[in-house]
Design an enzyme around this catalytic site. Structure first.
Site, PDB file in Angstrom:
ATOM      1  CE  LYS A 204      22.001 -14.028   4.516  1.00 37.32           C
ATOM      2  NZ  LYS A 204      21.200 -15.036   4.530  1.00 37.32           N
ATOM      3  NE  ARG A 239      22.278 -17.209  10.984  1.00 38.05           N
ATOM      4  CZ  ARG A 239      23.504 -16.391  10.573  1.00 38.05           C
ATOM      5  NH1 ARG A 239      23.270 -15.241   9.641  1.00 38.05           N
ATOM      6  NH2 ARG A 239      24.860 -16.724  11.104  1.00 38.05           N
TER       7      ARG A 239
HETATM    8  C1  9MG Z   1      24.365 -19.383   8.873  1.00 39.22           C
HETATM    9  N1  9MG Z   1      23.336 -18.326   8.081  1.00 39.22           N
HETATM   10  C2  9MG Z   1      23.823 -17.607   7.028  1.00 39.22           C
HETATM   11  N2  9MG Z   1      22.566 -16.967   6.682  1.00 39.22           N
HETATM   12  C3  9MG Z   1      21.675 -17.701   7.304  1.00 39.22           C
HETATM   13  C4  9MG Z   1      20.278 -17.857   6.717  1.00 39.22           C
HETATM   14  O1  9MG Z   1      19.790 -16.973   5.891  1.00 39.22           O
HETATM   15  N3  9MG Z   1      19.552 -18.430   7.299  1.00 39.22           N
HETATM   16  C5  9MG Z   1      19.952 -19.346   8.148  1.00 39.22           C
HETATM   17  N4  9MG Z   1      19.167 -20.460   8.900  1.00 39.22           N
HETATM   18  N5  9MG Z   1      21.402 -19.449   8.497  1.00 39.22           N
HETATM   19  C6  9MG Z   1      22.152 -18.726   7.931  1.00 39.22           C
END
Ligand code: 9MG
Length: 260
Positions: A204, A239
C-alpha cells in the site's frame, strides 16, 4: 488471503488477471503457496478508481469464482460492497464476503444474514473516490472502535451471527500516514472485540510514503515488515499479493512468539 483482482485498474495487479484463464492460474498458484482464502474483486477501491456497474462487476467475478470452485476447495471471498454482487458470487461458489464499506450499502446486511456466510467488516472514512482528500479523526483508534461497536450491533440486529464477523481497520481507506501508523502501532487494542482481525497492508501507498518510493513493485520488504508487526499485535488474517513471502515471514514470527 491472496488478492485476485479481475479489474483493469487496481493499483498493483490491475489488468494482469482480466481473463478467466489468467485469474484461475493466479488463484491456483496462490493456493499452492499456502493461501487459505482467495479474495476475488471486480471493482478497484483505490482512490480515484472508476465506478463499475452491478452487471459489469458480476460479469467480471462470477466466471472466475466458478472456475476456481471447479478446480479447488479453497475458501473464496468476494470483495464487493454491492449486495447483488455478494449474492451472485456466493451462488457461484464464494463463501466469505469482504466489504470495504462495512456492509453499509442498502440491503447488504440483509443479504449477508440470508446467505449466512462470514463477513469482513472494514472501516473506511468517506468513499474510495474522495477518501484521501482530508481524513480527520478525534483519535483514529478510538473512532474505529466506536465504528466497530456500531457495525457489530447492526450486523447482529440484522441476523448475522457474531461468530461470522471479521473486523478490519482499513489501512489506507480515509487515513493519513500518521493515522495508519497509529493504527498499526495500537492494533492490539481491537482485540477487545474478541473477533478475528484482518489487515490489508500489502504494497500500500502508506509503505511507499515511508520508503519515499511511488512504485508498488518496490514495496515487498516493507509489506513483510508490516505484516510481521501486525501479527505481533494480534492480526489473524492478512490480505496480500505475495502469499509465499508473507507466509514465510509469519511462520518465523509465530515460531519466535511461541518460544517460552
Ligand atoms: C479490497 N481491499 C483492499 N484493501 C483492503 C483491506 O485493507 N482490507 C480488506 N478487507 N479489503 C481490502
Amino acid at each position: 488471503m491472496g488478492v485476485l483482482n479481475t479489474t483493469p485498474d487496481s493499483f498493483f495487479d490491475g489488468g494482469k488477471f482480466n481473463s478467466v484463464k489468467s485469474a484461475l492460474q493466479q488463484a491456483l498458484l496462490m493456493c499452492q503457496q499456502g493461501a487459505d482464502i482467495i479474495d476475488v474483486g471486480g471493482e478497484s477501491t483505490r482512490p480515484g478508481a472508476k465506478e463499475v456497474s452491478v452487471s459489469d462487476e458480476i460479469k467480471r467475478v462470477v466466471e472466475v469464482i466458478a472456475a476456481i470452485r471447479q478446480e479447488t476447495e479453497v475458501c473464496i471471498s468476494i470483495d464487493t460492497s454491492k449486495p447483488e454482487v455478494m449474492l451472485a458470487a456466493v451462488n457461484a461458489g464464494a463463501s466469505l464476503v469482504n466489504d470495504v464499506n462495512g456492509l453499509r450499502a442498502y440491503g447488504a446486511l440483509e443479504v449477508c444474514a440470508d446467505l449466512n456466510v462470514p463477513v469482513c467488516v472494514m472501516h473506511m472514512q468517506g468513499e474510495p473516490r474522495t477518501m484521501q482528500a482530508n481524513p480527520v479523526y478525534n483519535d483514529v483508534v478510538d473512532d474505529i472502535k466506536l465504528f466497530f461497536e456500531q457495525r457489530i450491533k447492526s450486523c447482529c440486529d440484522a441476523g448475522i451471527k457474531r461468530e461470522n464477523i471479521i473486523l478490519d481497520p482499513g489501512f489506507g481507506f480515509g487515513k493519513t500516514l500518521e493515522h495508519n501508523l497509529q493504527l498499526l502501532k495500537r492494533l492490539d487494542e481491537f482485540q477487545i472485540f474478541n473477533l478475528p482481525l484482518l489487515v490489508g497492508l500489502s504494497r500500500k501507498s502508506m509503505l511507499g510514503k515511508i520508503l519515499n518510493d511511488d512504485v508498488p513493485e518496490n514495496r515487498l520488504f516493507a509489506s513483510l515488515a508490516a505484516a510481521v508487526l501486525a501479527r505481533t499485535r494480534g492480526a489473524n488474517l492478512f490480505r496480500v499479493h505475495d502469499v509465499k513471502a508473507t507466509l514465510d515471514a509469519l511462520k518465523v514470527c509465530d515460531a519466535i512468539n511461541g518460544v517460552q
